[in-house]
Scaffold this motif. Structure first.
Motif, PDB file in Angstrom:
ATOM      1  N   GLY A  53       7.577   5.358   7.860  1.00 46.19           N
ATOM      2  CA  GLY A  53       6.794   6.002   6.806  1.00 46.19           C
ATOM      3  C   GLY A  53       5.841   5.058   6.105  1.00 46.19           C
ATOM      4  N   LYS A  54       5.601   3.885   6.695  1.00 50.17           N
ATOM      5  CA  LYS A  54       4.694   2.905   6.097  1.00 50.17           C
ATOM      6  C   LYS A  54       3.261   3.091   6.601  1.00 50.17           C
ATOM      7  CE  LYS A  54       8.165   0.924   4.026  1.00 50.17           C
ATOM      8  NZ  LYS A  54       8.344   1.031   2.563  1.00 50.17           N
ATOM      9  N   VAL A  55       2.300   2.793   5.727  1.00 44.58           N
ATOM     10  CA  VAL A  55       0.882   2.869   6.081  1.00 44.58           C
ATOM     11  C   VAL A  55       0.353   1.456   6.315  1.00 44.58           C
ATOM     12  CG1 VAL A  55      -1.419   3.561   5.303  1.00 44.58           C
ATOM     13  CG2 VAL A  55       0.576   4.963   4.740  1.00 44.58           C
ATOM     14  N   ASN A  56      -0.295   1.245   7.441  1.00 44.71           N
ATOM     15  CA  ASN A  56      -0.855  -0.062   7.765  1.00 44.71           C
ATOM     16  C   ASN A  56      -2.083  -0.342   6.913  1.00 44.71           C
ATOM     17  OD1 ASN A  56      -2.979  -1.677   9.622  1.00 44.71           O
ATOM     18  ND2 ASN A  56      -0.903  -2.344  10.100  1.00 44.71           N
ATOM     19  N   GLU A  57      -2.152  -1.538   6.320  1.00 44.13           N
ATOM     20  CA  GLU A  57      -3.251  -1.869   5.406  1.00 44.13           C
ATOM     21  C   GLU A  57      -4.600  -1.920   6.110  1.00 44.13           C
ATOM     22  OE1 GLU A  57      -2.699  -5.237   2.940  1.00 44.13           O
ATOM     23  OE2 GLU A  57      -0.648  -4.707   2.358  1.00 44.13           O
ATOM     24  N   ARG A  58      -4.606  -2.388   7.360  1.00 45.21           N
ATOM     25  CA  ARG A  58      -5.880  -2.549   8.063  1.00 45.21           C
ATOM     26  C   ARG A  58      -6.419  -1.218   8.580  1.00 45.21           C
ATOM     27  NH1 ARG A  58      -7.377  -3.316  13.258  1.00 45.21           N
ATOM     28  NH2 ARG A  58      -5.218  -3.446  13.964  1.00 45.21           N
ATOM     29  N   THR A  59      -5.566  -0.432   9.242  1.00 42.46           N
ATOM     30  CA  THR A  59      -6.027   0.827   9.828  1.00 42.46           C
ATOM     31  C   THR A  59      -5.943   1.991   8.859  1.00 42.46           C
ATOM     32  OG1 THR A  59      -3.836   1.430  10.681  1.00 42.46           O
ATOM     33  CG2 THR A  59      -5.237   0.054  12.090  1.00 42.46           C
ATOM     34  N   ARG A  60      -5.181   1.806   7.753  1.00 39.93           N
ATOM     35  CA  ARG A  60      -4.953   2.857   6.770  1.00 39.93           C
ATOM     36  C   ARG A  60      -4.399   4.117   7.429  1.00 39.93           C
ATOM     37  NH1 ARG A  60      -7.143   1.706   1.912  1.00 39.93           N
ATOM     38  NH2 ARG A  60      -7.235   3.894   1.278  1.00 39.93           N
ATOM     39  N   SER A  61      -3.527   3.906   8.414  1.00 40.27           N
ATOM     40  CA  SER A  61      -2.856   4.993   9.119  1.00 40.27           C
ATOM     41  C   SER A  61      -1.393   4.604   9.310  1.00 40.27           C
ATOM     42  CB  SER A  61      -3.511   5.238  10.479  1.00 40.27           C
ATOM     43  OG  SER A  61      -3.306   4.129  11.341  1.00 40.27           O
ATOM     44  N   PRO A  62      -0.493   5.561   9.592  1.00 29.50           N
ATOM     45  CA  PRO A  62       0.928   5.253   9.778  1.00 29.50           C
ATOM     46  C   PRO A  62       1.170   4.604  11.145  1.00 29.50           C
ATOM     47  CG  PRO A  62       0.548   7.583  10.146  1.00 29.50           C
ATOM     48  CD  PRO A  62      -0.763   7.007   9.667  1.00 29.50           C
ATOM     49  N   LEU A  63       0.780   3.342  11.254  1.00 21.54           N
ATOM     50  CA  LEU A  63       0.746   2.653  12.542  1.00 21.54           C
ATOM     51  C   LEU A  63       2.122   2.572  13.206  1.00 21.54           C
ATOM     52  CD1 LEU A  63      -1.301   1.353  14.402  1.00 21.54           C
ATOM     53  CD2 LEU A  63      -0.835  -0.849  13.320  1.00 21.54           C
ATOM     54  N   SER A  64       3.185   2.368  12.420  1.00 25.28           N
ATOM     55  CA  SER A  64       4.533   2.268  13.002  1.00 25.28           C
ATOM     56  C   SER A  64       4.923   3.583  13.679  1.00 25.28           C
ATOM     57  CB  SER A  64       5.554   1.920  11.909  1.00 25.28           C
ATOM     58  OG  SER A  64       5.278   0.660  11.353  1.00 25.28           O
ATOM     59  N   ALA A  65       4.611   4.695  13.021  1.00 27.86           N
ATOM     60  CA  ALA A  65       4.907   6.007  13.601  1.00 27.86           C
ATOM     61  C   ALA A  65       4.064   6.249  14.842  1.00 27.86           C
ATOM     62  CB  ALA A  65       4.655   7.104  12.570  1.00 27.86           C
ATOM     63  N   MET A 120       0.853  -1.198   0.000  1.00 32.61           N
ATOM     64  CA  MET A 120       0.000   0.000   0.000  1.00 32.61           C
ATOM     65  C   MET A 120       0.884   1.241   0.000  1.00 32.61           C
ATOM     66  SD  MET A 120      -2.868   1.162   2.803  1.00 32.61           S
ATOM     67  CE  MET A 120      -4.019  -0.087   2.260  1.00 32.61           C
ATOM     68  N   SER A 121       0.620   2.174  -0.869  1.00 34.76           N
ATOM     69  CA  SER A 121       1.417   3.391  -0.952  1.00 34.76           C
ATOM     70  C   SER A 121       0.980   4.395   0.098  1.00 34.76           C
ATOM     71  CB  SER A 121       1.268   4.024  -2.338  1.00 34.76           C
ATOM     72  OG  SER A 121      -0.034   4.528  -2.499  1.00 34.76           O
ATOM     73  N   ASN A 122       1.835   5.382   0.313  1.00 35.61           N
ATOM     74  CA  ASN A 122       1.524   6.427   1.287  1.00 35.61           C
ATOM     75  C   ASN A 122       0.317   7.241   0.860  1.00 35.61           C
ATOM     76  OD1 ASN A 122       3.728   5.626   2.766  1.00 35.61           O
ATOM     77  ND2 ASN A 122       5.115   7.074   1.816  1.00 35.61           N
ATOM     78  N   ASN A 123       0.081   7.315  -0.435  1.00 33.98           N
ATOM     79  CA  ASN A 123      -1.054   8.091  -0.913  1.00 33.98           C
ATOM     80  C   ASN A 123      -2.383   7.449  -0.549  1.00 33.98           C
ATOM     81  OD1 ASN A 123       0.407  10.164  -2.127  1.00 33.98           O
ATOM     82  ND2 ASN A 123       0.703   8.977  -4.001  1.00 33.98           N
ATOM     83  N   MET A 135       3.917  13.810  12.164  1.00 33.75           N
ATOM     84  CA  MET A 135       5.186  14.475  11.895  1.00 33.75           C
ATOM     85  C   MET A 135       6.290  13.434  11.702  1.00 33.75           C
ATOM     86  SD  MET A 135       6.659  17.305  11.356  1.00 33.75           S
ATOM     87  CE  MET A 135       5.437  18.494  11.934  1.00 33.75           C
ATOM     88  N   LEU A 136       6.292  12.405  12.530  1.00 34.06           N
ATOM     89  CA  LEU A 136       7.293  11.345  12.407  1.00 34.06           C
ATOM     90  C   LEU A 136       7.128  10.599  11.085  1.00 34.06           C
ATOM     91  CD1 LEU A 136       9.624   9.845  13.717  1.00 34.06           C
ATOM     92  CD2 LEU A 136       7.960   8.404  14.920  1.00 34.06           C
ATOM     93  N   TYR A 137       5.888  10.365  10.697  1.00 28.97           N
ATOM     94  CA  TYR A 137       5.577   9.718   9.414  1.00 28.97           C
ATOM     95  C   TYR A 137       6.137  10.532   8.247  1.00 28.97           C
ATOM     96  CZ  TYR A 137       2.519   8.742   5.376  1.00 28.97           C
ATOM     97  OH  TYR A 137       2.030   8.485   4.119  1.00 28.97           O
ATOM     98  N   SER A 138       5.939  11.852   8.320  1.00 33.25           N
ATOM     99  CA  SER A 138       6.423  12.728   7.263  1.00 33.25           C
ATOM    100  C   SER A 138       7.950  12.766   7.227  1.00 33.25           C
ATOM    101  CB  SER A 138       5.879  14.148   7.465  1.00 33.25           C
ATOM    102  OG  SER A 138       6.357  15.021   6.463  1.00 33.25           O
TER     103      SER A 138
END
Length: 481
Positions: free
Chosen positions: A330-342, A1-4, A315-318
């Motif tokens: 900077g990865k987006v989680n497929e399930r939550t569709r949010s930057p879960l790692s950040a 999944m891309s960041n967009n 901010m950390l994601y960016s």
């Protein structure tokens, strides 16, 4: 999944309410009495009016940048694209620190606020800190829609309370409610309306300036709003007028009902029992007024913590997407569709500060004092980025109206006003320490600016980055990076 493909779940109502909620906290509900006591009703109103005008132009600047370049990292991304990657790096990490510190400290303070009620003392403040921490985590770890809804309703509680307070206060002033006609006699008693001279006014101006900190969060929400070109201009206008009305209206009501000489206004202990809101509600005859205001203060703290944790994670994601932080953030989680790692990384940082504060509480509040100075740096970077963007448009032979989907009003006078007020806040914070020859506190005041400069220099030495040429600034509108 891309960041967009990150979830664009924030509606226009979320965006404006998040910004309003970010600027309304304990400073309004508890500290306004001290402000009136120091500078009198006239001094307090003038200080907040000046800051209100500055806020309008600052929000126009932020709205212009965020609408043209809606990205979750906002301030860091603005500086990277329009000024210099090293400036973007420094701004991003400084604002990340602000977000983590404020989120953690608000949870810590909320844990102490809830023990106001004896029934809630079955847990220690540290125990309540963990409970509130878990609640904030749950609101942020799932979809952004859940965060937006939670922040909307938390902010709505604060806004409703202030609205009711102002309406009831006006009725009391004219004798319609409460059995006494207060009128405006308290505006002219003693030394009123202006008290304490220039020193009193200037100290209040500093408090007013830092009390509206948090409104800039609206820029971060642009990256996850459905239609930033519509939501951002609307948020800019609503935030300015509502915050100005709420602060000016509340101070005007308090000043009419309570004389600046009332010793309870000083509220040196910071007690909710001595909050001017509590006193006024009590005089109206509302039972358990202190409990009502304490509940609102608790809501305000949790709202601010929720907002700043969200902001710090984005901010950390960016930063990660700009290769200024580890790539996995900077990865987006497929399930939550949010930057879960950040989000998880920021959550861990907030938790560590909460635990640390249980042993070194004074150290945390010393760091929080630095937040005021850090905010000046962030606000200043937005003005700098706007100036660079406008110059780039001119250098590249294009029209502002053709490039920018939202053009802030009063660009020339606006930047002069904002820069002037920011300089006053920058210098003003050091003046009391200089007069007292307290050079340790002077160093503490300037430390954020020193760190900001050092971060830029170190990043430049490592990466060899250079300021982006005006002719090379990308003027193509982009949704995100």
């Amino acid at each position: 999944m891309s960041n967009n493909e990150m979830d664009r779940g924030l509606k226009a109502r979320h965006v404006s309410m998040i910004a309003i909620g970010g600027a309304i906290g304990t400073g309004l509900f508890v500290a306004t009495g001290g402000v009136i006591s120091q500078a009198g009703p006239g001094g307090a109103l003038l200080a907040y009016l000046i800051i209100g005008v500055m806020l309008y132009f600052l929000m126009s600047t932020i709205g212009e940048l965020a609408t043209f370049y809606p990205v979750s990292g906002a301030f860091s991304a603005f500086s990277t694209r329009f000024i210099d990657p090293s400036v973007g790096f420094a701004i991003g990490w400084l604002y990340l620190i602000i977000g983590v510190l404020v989120s953690a400290v608000d949870i810590i303070v909320a844990a102490n606020v809830i023990t106001f009620w004896e029934a809630m003392q079955f847990l220690s403040p540290f125990g309540w800190s963990i409970v509130f921490f878990i609640i904030i985590v749950l609101l942020n770890i799932f979809t952004v829609k859940l965060y937006g809804e939670a922040e909307y309703w938390l902010s709505l509680i604060k806004v409703t309370t202030i609205f009711v307070f102002i309406v009831f206060g006006v009725l009391m002033i004219f004798g319609i409610l409460g059995g006494e006609t207060y009128g405006f006699k308290n505006y002219t008693i003693g030394e009123a309306p202006f008290v304490g001279g220039f020193a009193g006014f200037f100290s209040v101006l500093l408090i007013a300036g830092f009390s509206v900190g948090g409104t800039e969060v609206v820029a971060v929400t642009a990256g996850e709003s459905d239609e930033p070109e519509k939501s951002m201009p609307k948020a800019v206008k609503q935030v300015f007028w509502r915050i100005l009305i709420f602060y000016i209206g509340s101070i005007a009501v308090i000043s009419a009902i309570l004389p600046y000489t009332d010793p309870m206004l000083l509220n040196e202990s910071g007690s909710v029992n001595q909050s001017p809101f509590t006193i006024v509600f009590d005089r109206i005859g509302i039972a358990f007024a202190a409990s009502v205001i304490n509940a609102v203060v608790l809501t305000a703290l949790l709202s601010a913590s929720n907002s700043m944790l969200y902001t710090a994670s984005r901010m950390l994601y960016s930063l990660a997407n700009n290769k200024q932080a580890p790539a996995f953030l900077g990865k987006v989680n497929e399930r939550t569709r949010s930057p879960l790692s950040a989000v998880i990384t920021v959550i861990v940082a907030v938790f560590l500060i909460i635990v640390f504060s249980n042993f070194k509480e004074n150290a945390i509040f010393f760091l929080l004092e630095l937040v005021g100075s850090l905010i000046i740096v962030v606000w200043g970077s937005n003005v700098w980025a706007q100036i660079r963007l406008r110059k780039a448009i001119k250098v590249q032979g294009k029209n502002v109206e053709d490039v920018l989907p939202f053009v802030g009003k009063g660009y020339v006078i606006g930047k002069i006003v904002v820069i002037s007020v920011l300089f006053l806040l920058f210098a003003g914070g050091a003046i009391p320490h200089l007069l007292n020859l307290n050079f340790k506190n002077v160093f503490g005041h300037f430390l954020p600016f020193i760190l900001f400069g050092a971060a830029i220099v170190i990043h430049k030495l490592i990466t060899g980055s250079k300021m982006v040429k005006l002719s090379e600034i990308d003027l193509e509108r982009k949704r995100t990076e």
